[in-house]
Design an enzyme around this catalytic site. Structure first.
Site, short mmCIF file in Angstrom:
data_model
loop_
_atom_site.label_atom_id
_atom_site.label_comp_id
_atom_site.label_asym_id
_atom_site.label_seq_id
_atom_site.Cartn_x
_atom_site.Cartn_y
_atom_site.Cartn_z
N LYS A 373 6.49 4.83 -3.65
CA LYS A 373 6.03 4.82 -5.03
C LYS A 373 7.16 4.38 -5.96
O LYS A 373 8.33 4.41 -5.60
CB LYS A 373 5.55 6.22 -5.45
CG LYS A 373 4.34 6.74 -4.70
CD LYS A 373 3.98 8.13 -5.18
CE LYS A 373 2.78 8.69 -4.42
NZ LYS A 373 1.53 8.02 -4.80
N ARG A 447 -6.09 11.20 3.17
CA ARG A 447 -7.30 11.07 3.99
C ARG A 447 -6.99 11.20 5.48
O ARG A 447 -7.85 11.61 6.26
CB ARG A 447 -7.97 9.72 3.69
CG ARG A 447 -7.13 8.51 4.04
CD ARG A 447 -7.57 7.25 3.33
NE ARG A 447 -7.32 7.34 1.89
CZ ARG A 447 -7.62 6.37 1.02
NH1 ARG A 447 -8.18 5.26 1.45
NH2 ARG A 447 -7.37 6.52 -0.27
#
Length: 601
Positions: A373, A447
């Site tokens: 990020k 996920r």
């Protein structure tokens, strides 16, 4: 004396003014003039009779602890004795309900412990609107049959009379903001909530608990009201007691023990979740998170804890959790907590109910992995375990309330760190479902961990017909349903309706996403594996796609026996103003039908 008789009409973060404001304030001053001298005498007398506690205060201020912890305690004891100790009182309710309470002048002494002048309360009520959430406060003399006390801060917090259909009837978000901005200074505070007769206490208590976060690493220092942030956040106050009392439609104190217990546990569950979300990752590692769970339940015979961690995850086939967390200093973990209700709380209906499985994403810090990020994007990623915190807080409260239904909790704990062992884009991993996943974005890690847990739950828990996963999963959720409503996805339409109702009842609001796996699964197509972990087209219902990825790992036998699955993406409502909100606690309590939480006796 003017400073003792100021009256304010405030919104969330600004003073409400108007053409008639100054004139109104002059009129509001009139009832105080006749009592000004009495007020002055009382305050002077109390100064002479008050015991000298200066040395005690100095000793506490110069404690050897480097950091101040927020030690606000919330009590839901309905005993009327607390009114004598309070230095300030908040009265919260819808504008119309507050008016009814103010008209009951004969009950002033029993409610407040003193008799405020009726004109003061009437003027305060007239100065605020029923069309928005606002407050009005005043410093009043404590004239009455009780022993004279110092001047008292009295605040009316008015909630909107009407809200739209996708909001809690009492607009609990607004209640939290009003409480946070209205509790000022030191000393015991009494909060009286006019709940009317149809609104359960538990969700309201959760909203109040949210206003008083526990985690704080600020160094001790003096702080004034002007130092508070724009959101009214006074988090580093010294020791304080908050007494919460609920009033019914006739102004009587609610004393039903089942409802009071539900209120207390809901508030504690919310504050637990908020504390975990607020704690920085150097302190809240996967090891520390697991220890929190053991500390909560090691002495509770109704809860058992199973833990799979580190290399054992790899050996047993949990490729999602293992690969996401294998690059971190502290190993990844899968915790499975099982609550078996004691026989004395089970009813025939409870024995017939199937178990519910809760799954929480617990990424204690998310750097994005090798798909790192940005500097700005990484800040705040300590909040990426908000789903695990929410379901843990709800599970804990449900256990404490002895919910007559079996509940399992699965926490997927990992740190998505950067290191020589970190999973790489282009790696292919095997999930617990047996399906292979090509990693095309190591920053789409949530996920992966959830899919392992959902696959485990749907494969091994034959007594469960509902699996609920909760996660701060996608930034797309905020685009889909906003900052206050979680996005939900389910394989059953009736389960969608149940979830929306649970959100409206608890104040943990949610709204359904597009459900169309046959149209969206192509977004994960891979040439070399069963699927990729991130979508090809980010503009094609991305939030729904992320949920469908998890759904694709549900065991086929579970689908054949008509098992239900509910996905809750709460990336937006999980935090506000850089603080955890405790989202998920109330939602879970409503969904599992915890005693006393969602209904009135």
């Amino acid at each position: 004396m003017r400073c003792l008789c100021r009256c304010y009409n405030t919104g969330f973060d600004k003073v409400v003014t108007g053409a008639t404001g100054p004139l109104r304030r002059r009129k509001m001053m009139m009832p105080f003039i006749s009592t000004a001298m009495m007020l002055l005498l009382i305050s002077r007398a109390s100064a002479f009779t008050r015991p000298n506690t200066t040395s005690q205060l100095i000793t506490r201020h110069h404690s050897s602890k480097l950091f101040a912890s927020t030690v606000t305690t919330i009590s839901f004891d309905p005993s009327i004795d607390v009114r004598e100790k309070a230095t300030s009182t908040l009265v919260i309710g819808r504008h119309s309900t507050l008016k009814s309470l103010i008209e009951q002048q004969d009950s002033y002494v029993s409610l407040f412990g003193f008799r405020p002048h009726p004109d003061i309360l009437s003027s305060m009520h007239e100065s605020i609107s029923g069309n928005q959430a606002t407050t009005s406060h005043v410093i009043v003399p404590t004239v009455g049959p009780a022993i004279p006390r110092p001047p008292h801060r009295l605040t009316l917090c008015s909630l909107q009379n009407k809200v739209t259909r996708h909001n809690h009837p009492l607009s609990l978000h607004s209640m939290t903001d009003l409480v946070k901005s209205s509790v000022k200074g030191k000393g015991p505070v009494r909060i009286m909530v006019c709940v009317e007769d149809e609104y359960p206490l538990g969700p309201i208590a959760g909203a109040i608990g949210r206003a008083f976060p526990l985690f704080n690493k600020k160094t001790k220092s003096k702080k004034t009201e002007s130092d508070a942030g724009e959101d009214g956040d006074n988090d580093d106050e010294e020791e304080r007691m908050i007494h919460v009392t609920f009033l019914d439609s006739k102004g009587r104190v609610v004393k039903n023990q089942l409802e009071i217990d539900a209120a207390r546990e809901a508030a504690e569950g919310v504050r637990l979740a908020c504390r975990l979300v607020d704690t920085h990752p150097e302190e809240l590692t996967t090891t520390a998170f697991a220890q929190e769970c053991h500390d909560l339940f090691d002495n509770d015979d109704t809860v058992t804890i199973e833990e799979i961690k580190g290399e054992e995850l790899k050996e047993k086939g949990y490729g999602g959790i293992y690969n996401v967390g294998k690059g971190a200093t502290h190993p990844p973990r899968l915790l499975i907590l099982t609550y078996d209700p004691p026989k004395d709380v089970l009813t025939e209906e409870g024995e017939e109910q199937s178990a519910i499985t809760l799954v929480g994403k617990g990424i204690v810090y998310d750097t994005g992995g090798l798909a790192i990020k940005s500097r700005v994007g990484m800040c705040g990623m300590k909040h990426d375990m908000g789903g695990a915190a929410g379901v843990l807080g709800g599970f804990t409260a449900a256990v404490r309330l002895r919910t007559p239904r079996k509940i399992r909790l699965m926490l997927c704990l990992a740190e998505n760190a950067i290191g020589p062992k970190s999973v790489r884009n282009d790696d292919i991993i095997t999930q617990y479902s047996g399906k292979t996943v090509e990693i095309n974005n190591s920053d789409a890690e949530g996920r992966l961990v959830l899919s392992d847990a959902v696959a485990h739950a749907t494969k091994h828990f034959d007594d469960s017909d509902l699996v609920v996963d909760m996660a701060t999963l996608t930034g797309a959720q905020l685009v889909s349903t906003g900052k206050m409503h979680a996005a939900i996805l389910s394989n059953k339409e009736e389960l969608e309706h149940t979830a929306v109702k649970a959100g409206l009842a608890s104040g943990d609001l949610c709204y359904p996403l597009l459900y169309a796996p046959e149209l969206l699964k192509k977004e994960f197509n891979s040439k070399v594996a069963d699927m990729k972990n991130s979508v090809k087209d980010r503009s094609n219902a991305q939030c729904s796609c992320a949920g469908h990825f998890i759904e694709s790992h549900i065991d086929s036998n579970y689908i054949e026996r008509d098992g239900g699955w509910l996905h809750v993406d709460m990336a937006g409502p999980g935090t506000k103003a850089e603080r955890g909100t405790g989202y998920g606690v109330g939602f879970v309590l409503s969904l599992v039908e915890a005693p006393g939480f969602s209904s009135r006796s």
